[in-house]
Design a protein around this motif. Structure first.
Motif, PDB file in Angstrom:
ATOM      1  N   ARG A   7       0.802  -1.218   0.000  1.00 44.95           N
ATOM      2  CA  ARG A   7       0.000   0.000   0.000  1.00 44.95           C
ATOM      3  C   ARG A   7       0.838   1.273   0.000  1.00 44.95           C
ATOM      4  NH1 ARG A   7      -5.391  -0.341   2.470  1.00 44.95           N
ATOM      5  NH2 ARG A   7      -4.837   1.719   3.180  1.00 44.95           N
ATOM      6  N   LEU A   8       2.138   1.165  -0.126  1.00 44.53           N
ATOM      7  CA  LEU A   8       2.997   2.340   0.015  1.00 44.53           C
ATOM      8  C   LEU A   8       2.606   3.456  -0.938  1.00 44.53           C
ATOM      9  CD1 LEU A   8       5.336   3.734   1.407  1.00 44.53           C
ATOM     10  CD2 LEU A   8       6.865   2.698  -0.276  1.00 44.53           C
ATOM     11  N   PHE A   9       2.405   3.148  -2.207  1.00 46.37           N
ATOM     12  CA  PHE A   9       2.053   4.186  -3.171  1.00 46.37           C
ATOM     13  C   PHE A   9       0.744   4.868  -2.768  1.00 46.37           C
ATOM     14  CE2 PHE A   9       0.233   5.877  -7.083  1.00 46.37           C
ATOM     15  CZ  PHE A   9       1.274   6.674  -7.508  1.00 46.37           C
ATOM     16  N   PHE A  10      -0.262   4.062  -2.410  1.00 41.95           N
ATOM     17  CA  PHE A  10      -1.543   4.609  -1.965  1.00 41.95           C
ATOM     18  C   PHE A  10      -1.359   5.502  -0.733  1.00 41.95           C
ATOM     19  CE2 PHE A  10      -5.001   4.156   1.127  1.00 41.95           C
ATOM     20  CZ  PHE A  10      -6.012   4.821   0.443  1.00 41.95           C
ATOM     21  N   LEU A  11      -0.579   5.044   0.225  1.00 39.69           N
ATOM     22  CA  LEU A  11      -0.360   5.828   1.440  1.00 39.69           C
ATOM     23  C   LEU A  11       0.379   7.133   1.157  1.00 39.69           C
ATOM     24  CD1 LEU A  11       0.511   2.926   3.892  1.00 39.69           C
ATOM     25  CD2 LEU A  11      -1.587   4.319   3.881  1.00 39.69           C
ATOM     26  N   LEU A  12       1.356   7.090   0.259  1.00 37.82           N
ATOM     27  CA  LEU A  12       2.054   8.323  -0.127  1.00 37.82           C
ATOM     28  C   LEU A  12       1.089   9.315  -0.771  1.00 37.82           C
ATOM     29  CD1 LEU A  12       5.392   6.910  -1.567  1.00 37.82           C
ATOM     30  CD2 LEU A  12       5.153   8.389   0.444  1.00 37.82           C
ATOM     31  N   GLN A  13       0.231   8.812  -1.670  1.00 34.85           N
ATOM     32  CA  GLN A  13      -0.750   9.681  -2.323  1.00 34.85           C
ATOM     33  C   GLN A  13      -1.734  10.273  -1.306  1.00 34.85           C
ATOM     34  OE1 GLN A  13      -0.990  10.746  -5.438  1.00 34.85           O
ATOM     35  NE2 GLN A  13       0.848   9.670  -6.021  1.00 34.85           N
ATOM     36  N   ARG A  14      -2.195   9.443  -0.418  1.00 36.79           N
ATOM     37  CA  ARG A  14      -3.149   9.900   0.605  1.00 36.79           C
ATOM     38  C   ARG A  14      -2.520  10.935   1.536  1.00 36.79           C
ATOM     39  NH1 ARG A  14      -8.400   8.409   3.315  1.00 36.79           N
ATOM     40  NH2 ARG A  14      -8.011   9.518   5.201  1.00 36.79           N
ATOM     41  N   ALA A  15      -1.282  10.657   1.975  1.00 40.00           N
ATOM     42  CA  ALA A  15      -0.576  11.604   2.848  1.00 40.00           C
ATOM     43  C   ALA A  15      -0.324  12.918   2.120  1.00 40.00           C
ATOM     44  CB  ALA A  15       0.742  10.996   3.334  1.00 40.00           C
ATOM     45  N   ALA A  16       0.100  12.845   0.864  1.00 44.99           N
ATOM     46  CA  ALA A  16       0.362  14.067   0.094  1.00 44.99           C
ATOM     47  C   ALA A  16      -0.911  14.903  -0.032  1.00 44.99           C
ATOM     48  CB  ALA A  16       0.908  13.712  -1.286  1.00 44.99           C
ATOM     49  N   LEU A 136      13.090  10.334  -2.735  1.00 43.10           N
ATOM     50  CA  LEU A 136      12.013   9.949  -3.648  1.00 43.10           C
ATOM     51  C   LEU A 136      11.760  11.029  -4.694  1.00 43.10           C
ATOM     52  CD1 LEU A 136       9.462   8.317  -1.184  1.00 43.10           C
ATOM     53  CD2 LEU A 136      10.727   7.167  -3.015  1.00 43.10           C
ATOM     54  N   ALA A 137      11.806  12.281  -4.274  1.00 41.24           N
ATOM     55  CA  ALA A 137      11.544  13.388  -5.207  1.00 41.24           C
ATOM     56  C   ALA A 137      12.620  13.481  -6.286  1.00 41.24           C
ATOM     57  CB  ALA A 137      11.455  14.709  -4.437  1.00 41.24           C
ATOM     58  N   HIS A 138      13.811  13.003  -5.995  1.00 47.18           N
ATOM     59  CA  HIS A 138      14.918  13.085  -6.953  1.00 47.18           C
ATOM     60  C   HIS A 138      15.290  11.728  -7.553  1.00 47.18           C
ATOM     61  CE1 HIS A 138      15.207  16.814  -4.679  1.00 47.18           C
ATOM     62  NE2 HIS A 138      15.613  17.305  -5.819  1.00 47.18           N
ATOM     63  N   TRP A 139      14.453  10.721  -7.314  1.00 40.61           N
ATOM     64  CA  TRP A 139      14.685   9.375  -7.835  1.00 40.61           C
ATOM     65  C   TRP A 139      14.471   9.358  -9.345  1.00 40.61           C
ATOM     66  CZ3 TRP A 139      10.531   5.146  -7.924  1.00 40.61           C
ATOM     67  CH2 TRP A 139      11.085   3.909  -8.291  1.00 40.61           C
TER      68      TRP A 139
END
Length: 141
Positions: A7-16, A136-139
């Motif tokens: 769920r990492l991608f989903f959690l990152l989107q939700r947190a953002a 992550l932003a510079h990956w």
């Protein structure tokens, strides 16, 4: 509950989304600007003479999105456009006094927001999260 890595991608989107909507509301109240506008104002302040194309690269946005963003900042009197010294089709962006004032007005809210995140995550967690998000932003996969 699903495994956290599933769920990492989903959690990152939700947190953002949660962070952006909260920060936008607070910044609009404090300084009359959004988080997107704040990022652009910081970039223009930090790199005087920045072009719209360079701003798009700094913000990680398409040039078409930056054109609208710069149009709104210009209409609000926060940024001015000027002739580029070498490229006749390019314009340079400069922070106006009103733009500097918006950044000053935003500073207490930025500090308050970061303090709340430090409390939520703990000082070490805040630092680790900031480093991880920077990575992550510079990956570039």
């Amino acid at each position: 509950m699903a495994e956290p890595d599933d769920r990492l991608f989903f959690l990152l989107q939700r947190a953002a989304h949660q962070l952006r909507t909260t920060a936008d509301r607070r910044l609009l109240t404090a300084a009359g600007i959004t988080t997107a506008q704040l990022g652009a104002l910081f970039a223009v302040r930090d790199q005087p003479g920045l072009t719209q194309q360079e701003l798009a690269r700094v913000l990680g946005l398409r040039e078409s999105a930056v054109t609208g963003l710069v149009g709104r900042l210009t209409a609000a009197g926060l940024v001015s456009r000027g002739a580029h010294p070498r490229e006749h089709r390019a314009v340079v962006l400069e922070l106006t006094e009103a733009g500097s004032g918006a950044l000053r007005a935003a500073r207490p809210e930025i500090d308050r927001f970061n303090a709340e995140l430090r409390t939520l995550l703990g000082a070490e967690g805040f630092t680790r999260t900031a480093v991880a998000l920077h990575d992550l932003a510079h990956w570039r996969p």
